[in-house]
Design a protein around this motif. Sequence first.
Motif: not given
Length: 287
Positions: A8-11, A56-60, A66-73, A102-104
């Motif tokens: 799934c994705h978030i953006w 991921q949904a963007a090639p950056t 940003w995704l790792l930050e959203q997942a933190r905690g 480690p979330v990656l």
Amino acid sequence: MWALDAHCHIWALERGDYGWLDRSNPAFGPIAQDFGVQDLTTRLDQAQIARAIVVQAAPTQAETRWLLEQARGNARIAGIVGWADLTQPDIGATLRALAADPVLRGIRPMLQDISPDDWLLTAPYGGWVQAMQDNDLRFDALVLPQHLDTLLRFCTRHPDLPVVIDHAAKPALSARRDDPRHGLWRDGMMRLARDTGACCKLSGLLTELAPADLPQARDILFPVMDDLLDWFGPARLIWGSDWPVLRLAGSYAGWHALCAQWLAQLPKWECAQITGQNAARFYGVQP
């Protein structure tokens, strides 16, 4: 309860690096808005799914961070599949830095949008596969039928790198019967299943149907799912929603219910494998 939604994705559109998502195109209307962790959690709760892998949904690298930050905690996000530029000489250091979180759990180049079709074999910088393995990362293969021969050669060269085929390689479900992609898909997927250890995601199939074919989704998709089960077996199929891209063709609840109907023919232990255990094992996360 299903254990994992493995795709799934978030953006957040204001981030500005989702080049494929053209907000001026009315066809993208159902997904041309922000989708965050809370939106995803609501869908998981409604479907009684414990956790999710966010892709991921963007090639950056900026989006990956940003995704790792959203997942933190957030315990509902079991892992992130990010992006890195595999052509850069410093790719080893880049992967090491990203994997410090480690979330990656994996990396996904957007192969479906990259030319030529054999890019995976010719363009990435040498040593990147070893760097993936050294950092305990998996490879998500976002491919189309024309890429399957290349992917087979890649998997054969690198049998120790865990690979999963996203969206079952997007079969041309609504194409004419004489479309060459049908043969490329069947032959390619059968060979990958037989000759490699690659896994396959049951995701992204609904959006491969033309709108006129959506009312016949069950009749079209169940035989495809049967073939994938026959080829890959229940231990190498991984269920995912591809939400919110899924919204282009249907709802989270509708896709979940359709797949539940197909899974009802299988023993409970095989259902448990496909709806979470396989994804947890592949990505190295807790179900």
